[in-house]
Design an enzyme around this catalytic site. Structure first.
Site, mmCIF file in Angstrom:
data_model
loop_
_atom_site.group_PDB
_atom_site.id
_atom_site.type_symbol
_atom_site.label_atom_id
_atom_site.label_comp_id
_atom_site.label_asym_id
_atom_site.label_seq_id
_atom_site.Cartn_x
_atom_site.Cartn_y
_atom_site.Cartn_z
ATOM 1 N N SER A 124 0.803 -1.222 0.000
ATOM 2 C CA SER A 124 0.000 0.000 0.000
ATOM 3 C C SER A 124 0.841 1.280 0.000
ATOM 4 C CB SER A 124 -0.945 0.018 1.201
ATOM 5 O OG SER A 124 -0.228 0.172 2.414
ATOM 6 N N LYS A 135 0.881 4.660 6.815
ATOM 7 C CA LYS A 135 0.374 5.460 5.706
ATOM 8 C C LYS A 135 1.003 6.848 5.797
ATOM 9 C CE LYS A 135 -2.762 2.182 4.857
ATOM 10 N NZ LYS A 135 -2.739 1.314 3.648
#
Length: 228
Positions: A35, A95
């Site tokens: 990701s 993230k």
């Protein structure tokens, strides 16, 4: 510097890292998914600074926080942040913070806007799907506008088309924040070619193959990289 002094210096450096990890100021993390590609790769092992955001002091072997140390500062846009998943308390996620409390987030045909202005993609961010989904079908490509609540942080993966992030579960509250990614201390490419362990008779072949392939799997150029 003679050899004995050099060895002593390396030993002190490693000891400092171990002490920092044991005291909770620095924590080691592993990247299991794509990701954050191509900023972070599957098989990267990194260190995170837990002190900068106020390190959470947890009950050993759990995600139950007893209290937080005072923070130097809160996460800022462009920081790469480790935090506890808002939808699975047993998972840690990593993230990039793109917006903080009070800012407006909107995604229009994959372009991210913060307070009405385009947010420049990180240098190694990528898109892998040419399709554009409408917001009613999937928030990946069209989202918002959404105002981040105070004390919350909007997180997105650099691999924008393949990241479950705040577009799906909204902003992350401060109490779930764990640390800021610092640097990569080890990295190797996954090996899925086998052979695989089946029983004790397969162990010698598995071990020999592991040793034989290891030098070729290590991403030497990533070792020690500072994470941006």
């Amino acid at each position: 510097m003679n050899r004995s002094n050099k060895k002593s210096g390396i030993g002190e450096y490693l000891s400092s890292i171990l002490i920092a990890i044991r005291t909770g100021v620095v924590q080691a993390f592993y990247i299991p998914s794509g990701s954050m590609e191509d900023t972070l790769l599957v098989g990267d092992y990194l260190l995170a600074n837990k002190f900068i955001y106020g390190a959470p002091i947890d009950v050993p072997l759990t995600n139950i926080s007893l209290f937080r140390l005072p923070a130097i500062r809160d996460p800022q846009p462009r920081d790469i942040v480790i935090f506890r998943s808002p939808v699975d308390e047993d998972r840690d996620l990593i993230k990039r913070c793109v917006a903080v409390g009070g800012q407006e987030v909107q995604v229009v045909n994959k372009v991210l806007y913060i307070d009405g202005k385009p947010f420049q993609d990180p240098p190694l961010a990528k898109y892998t799907d040419r399709a554009y989904y409408p917001a009613v079908a999937n928030p990946r490509d069209n989202y918002g506008p959404y105002t981040v609540p105070s004390g919350h942080f909007f997180m997105m993966g650099d691999n924008r088309d393949n990241s479950a992030d705040s577009r799906y579960w909204r902003a992350v509250p401060k109490e779930l924040i764990k640390g800021k990614a610092m640097n990569i201390y080890w990295s190797w490419a996954p090996d899925t070619r086998g052979p695989y362990y089946t029983d004790w008779t397969s162990l010698p072949k598995v071990a020999a193959t592991f040793v034989w392939r290891l030098p070729g799997r290590v991403r030497y150029g990533r070792l020690g990289d500072v994470i941006h």
